[in-house]
Design an enzyme around this catalytic site. Sequence first.
Site, PDB file in Angstrom:
ATOM      1  N   HIS A 172      43.505 -42.635 -15.812  1.00  0.00           N
ATOM      2  CA  HIS A 172      43.256 -41.953 -17.093  1.00  0.00           C
ATOM      3  C   HIS A 172      43.770 -40.516 -17.105  1.00  0.00           C
ATOM      4  O   HIS A 172      43.835 -39.899 -18.163  1.00  0.00           O
ATOM      5  CB  HIS A 172      41.759 -41.969 -17.417  1.00  0.00           C
ATOM      6  N   ASP A 381      46.597 -32.672 -19.880  1.00  0.00           N
ATOM      7  CA  ASP A 381      45.589 -33.655 -20.243  1.00  0.00           C
ATOM      8  C   ASP A 381      46.225 -35.029 -20.143  1.00  0.00           C
ATOM      9  O   ASP A 381      47.348 -35.221 -20.635  1.00  0.00           O
ATOM     10  CB  ASP A 381      45.114 -33.399 -21.687  1.00  0.00           C
TER      11      ASP A 381
HETATM   12  C1  GDG Z   1      39.931 -38.738 -19.385  1.00  0.00           C
HETATM   13  C2  GDG Z   1      41.219 -37.922 -19.361  1.00  0.00           C
HETATM   14  C3  GDG Z   1      41.983 -39.112 -21.388  1.00  0.00           C
HETATM   15  C4  GDG Z   1      33.599 -34.405 -26.490  1.00  0.00           C
HETATM   16  N1  GDG Z   1      32.687 -33.506 -26.885  1.00  0.00           N
HETATM   17  C5  GDG Z   1      31.755 -34.169 -27.545  1.00  0.00           C
HETATM   18  C6  GDG Z   1      32.079 -35.519 -27.584  1.00  0.00           C
HETATM   19  N2  GDG Z   1      33.235 -35.643 -26.904  1.00  0.00           N
HETATM   20  C7  GDG Z   1      33.958 -36.909 -26.705  1.00  0.00           C
HETATM   21  C8  GDG Z   1      35.191 -36.933 -27.593  1.00  0.00           C
HETATM   22  C9  GDG Z   1      36.123 -37.839 -26.791  1.00  0.00           C
HETATM   23  C10 GDG Z   1      35.697 -37.599 -25.353  1.00  0.00           C
HETATM   24  O1  GDG Z   1      34.417 -36.998 -25.372  1.00  0.00           O
HETATM   25  C11 GDG Z   1      36.635 -36.648 -24.627  1.00  0.00           C
HETATM   26  O2  GDG Z   1      37.918 -37.162 -24.642  1.00  0.00           O
HETATM   27  P1  GDG Z   1      38.989 -36.946 -23.491  1.00  0.00           P
HETATM   28  O3  GDG Z   1      40.280 -37.445 -23.948  1.00  0.00           O
HETATM   29  O4  GDG Z   1      38.943 -35.523 -23.028  1.00  0.00           O
HETATM   30  O5  GDG Z   1      38.413 -37.963 -22.404  1.00  0.00           O
HETATM   31  P2  GDG Z   1      37.746 -37.870 -20.951  1.00  0.00           P
HETATM   32  O6  GDG Z   1      36.976 -39.110 -20.731  1.00  0.00           O
HETATM   33  O7  GDG Z   1      37.008 -36.606 -20.795  1.00  0.00           O
HETATM   34  O8  GDG Z   1      38.981 -37.840 -19.948  1.00  0.00           O
HETATM   35  C12 GDG Z   1      41.775 -37.758 -20.750  1.00  0.00           C
HETATM   36  C13 GDG Z   1      40.711 -39.945 -21.311  1.00  0.00           C
HETATM   37  O9  GDG Z   1      40.199 -40.018 -19.971  1.00  0.00           O
HETATM   38  C14 GDG Z   1      40.944 -41.371 -21.801  1.00  0.00           C
HETATM   39  O10 GDG Z   1      41.860 -42.041 -20.997  1.00  0.00           O
HETATM   40  O11 GDG Z   1      42.322 -38.917 -22.743  1.00  0.00           O
HETATM   41  O12 GDG Z   1      42.997 -37.063 -20.706  1.00  0.00           O
HETATM   42  O13 GDG Z   1      40.950 -36.648 -18.794  1.00  0.00           O
HETATM   43  O14 GDG Z   1      35.886 -39.173 -27.109  1.00  0.00           O
HETATM   44  O15 GDG Z   1      34.845 -37.413 -28.834  1.00  0.00           O
HETATM   45  N3  GDG Z   1      31.331 -36.438 -28.196  1.00  0.00           N
HETATM   46  C15 GDG Z   1      30.197 -36.024 -28.814  1.00  0.00           C
HETATM   47  N4  GDG Z   1      29.816 -34.740 -28.786  1.00  0.00           N
HETATM   48  C16 GDG Z   1      30.535 -33.775 -28.180  1.00  0.00           C
HETATM   49  O16 GDG Z   1      30.146 -32.602 -28.171  1.00  0.00           O
HETATM   50  N5  GDG Z   1      29.458 -36.927 -29.444  1.00  0.00           N
END
Ligand code: GDG
Length: 750
Positions: A172, A381
Amino acid sequence: MGRLIIISNRLPFSLDREGDKVSLRQSSGGLVSAIKSYFENTGAQRGDLTGKMWIGVADFPQEDWNLVASSNTEGQDFSLEPIFVDTTVYDNYYNGFSNSVLWPLFHYFSSLAEYKNEYFEAYLQVNQLFAEKIIPLLEPGDQVWIHDYQLMILPHLLRQKRPDATIGFFLHIPFPSYEIFRLMPTEWKKALLHGVMGADLIGFHTYDYVQHFLQSVKMLLGVDNYFHNLQYQDRYIKIDLFPIGIDFNKFNQLSTDSEVDTIRNNIRSNLGEKKLIFSVDRLDYTKGLMQRLTGFEYFLERYPEWREKMVFILNIVPSRDSIPAYNDRKKQIEEKIGTINGRYSTISWQPLIYRYNHLPFKDLVALYQAADVALITPLRDGMNLVAKEYVASSLGRGVLILSELAGAASELNEAILVNPTDTSEVASAITRALAMPLYEQRNRISLMQRRLQEYDVFKWVNDFMDQLSTVKQEQQKQKVKILDEKTFTSIRRHYQGASNRCLLLDYDGTLVPFSRIPSEAAPDNAVRDLLTRLCSDEKNHVVIISGRDVSSLDRWLGSLPVTLVAEHGASYRMRNSSWQQLVSVSDLWKDEIRRVMQLFVIRCAGSFIEEKSNTIAWHYRNTQTGLGFSRSRELLNTLSQLIQNTTLQVIDGNKVVEVRIGGFDKGASALKIVNEMDPDFVLCMGDDTTDEDMFKALEGEAYTIKVNNGASAAQYTILSQQQVLPLLNSLIAPLAPERTSNALVENPNH
Ligand code: GDG
């Protein structure tokens, strides 16, 4: 029939405890619902999936789990297998190796990586714990899908014990360029690559990550790929990109949700006429928060006309606060926010609203809908789902400013792409976004929405699982059959009972190892001794069949009573006879080919030309890995055009590109000899592309053995040239009682 088994570091479940009552709560993450939907819509219908299981580390104590396990868990989507890990070991594995080595290095923060042995040991230990949990649970037909950087050793650990298992792996986070990956201690980086290569299908978010991974595999494991496919040991593996999607409809349909509507209207009415810029990130140095603030500060300075006309809501979600690299940053960010607000606020306006909190889901979507601009500028990212969620939630307006260093940038071309470290570019992107006409916003958003809808998270899961099945089918087709003890014993029996045997042996890469300088590949005593002993049995007719020229073969092997075939059959010397040449044409054709090849010698240090009477070859075995291969593709292309409408042939050999006069090959030569001899035992061994002609021509007439792995028309494979002499020596030795090991000779390379 089998189950879908998802394996990730953490289980997507938590336990709620009230007194003695414990209940399970399934998280609503994208992956969970995608797997459920895949199972319900595809897997179950196809009838090949019989259940779904999730395995991961529990974030609850064993006693609580015992209470759940003994209670009724009916109606649960997944059967769960929690793994309980000792706290110190988990800390070294998770906060240590995963998040203080792999995370910083793979996100290009190499200076933050802490290469501590105890971290790596704990990483191995926890991967081993996963393997020990999973192996006894595995049943034939199960499809195992392992997720992410915490479990890179696991595919290999499973493969070791279950050679036929179906295993997919998805990373990821980014896979960094080789120059970054190689910074890691050699033992670790090789173990990680070897570990991941235990899978059948390896997925990444972007084309770049795929290329980086393939490059590291080539440089560190010495394995080349062919259009994202590679042969590793005895398996065919596929590496490909699967850019993760989101549950598009879940976000998009909230446009008609009354609760979200109310929250959004509240936000907007508080803002009055002011425009809203929004961002939400975990507190992580990869997210570029300081650079974003600097860019925003410069925007306020450089474009004063926007002051008091906009507000930036910066929402930061707490994360990994036990790691020092994370802890210190919060203070710095808060100081910077204070400085900006202190400097630009007026009595009635504050440019930055900062929140350090996890937002409830509907609040998050309401903010996505309300925001005129989403400012998403990570320094690196893997993908970044927030960018996709913002677009999916949009009510037909809004502008996405996105870092070009996020994986999502390769799909969201209609965003304003910025380099997150370029302060003035970020500032001017903000003004451009704030002033973008509505029709242009709508246009860009709808193009991106269409794309996100087409390849949502359900398609993503489907796509990955479909490819995994295809790889498995392809493996069955291409399965290299390693020559095992039982088969070899039956070949030996046949050999010993035969009275007119023909042994066709390739020279370079088969009888002798590849030599950096072709003229130095003379046979050593062991080879000469073996050939002498083979020839001393009058029932044997030994044929050395090679691409070498007459003079080399004559010099090295001329004194032995063997048949020599030079230049793939253009010349030959039957046993105890003299050399005959099949083709005799002028050498003029070589001039033009030589000129082209000379250009490539200049352009690729270490490459050289070898000329024989009927062939001219460009060798790149001594060149820089990667460069040689890439030049060889160019040369092949140029030569193929050059020889159109001639009788010449271009051959893409093992680290060599060769042009020769067509009309003869090792296959035709071998067949001619075999037909004339009418033997009752034929053995044919070779390692190169040109030997494939022999394997095909002798199908059904000979035992054909390919040296080294790779797809082949041969019946059997042995994994290394170093196995050739022992194999031939034991062929002629009297039959001994059967050995116990299944593999004929252990591959010394692995
Ligand atoms: C890995 C990789 C890749 C965030 N703040 C809040 C909240 N979120 C949710 C968002 C989103 C998720 O968290 C974060 O998305 P990421 O893309 O940063 O995903 P991660 O799981 O951290 O990271 C990344 C991902 O895997 C998928 O393959 O994109 O690059 O690092 O869904 O909506 N949700 C709520 N409140 C928040 O304050 N409810």
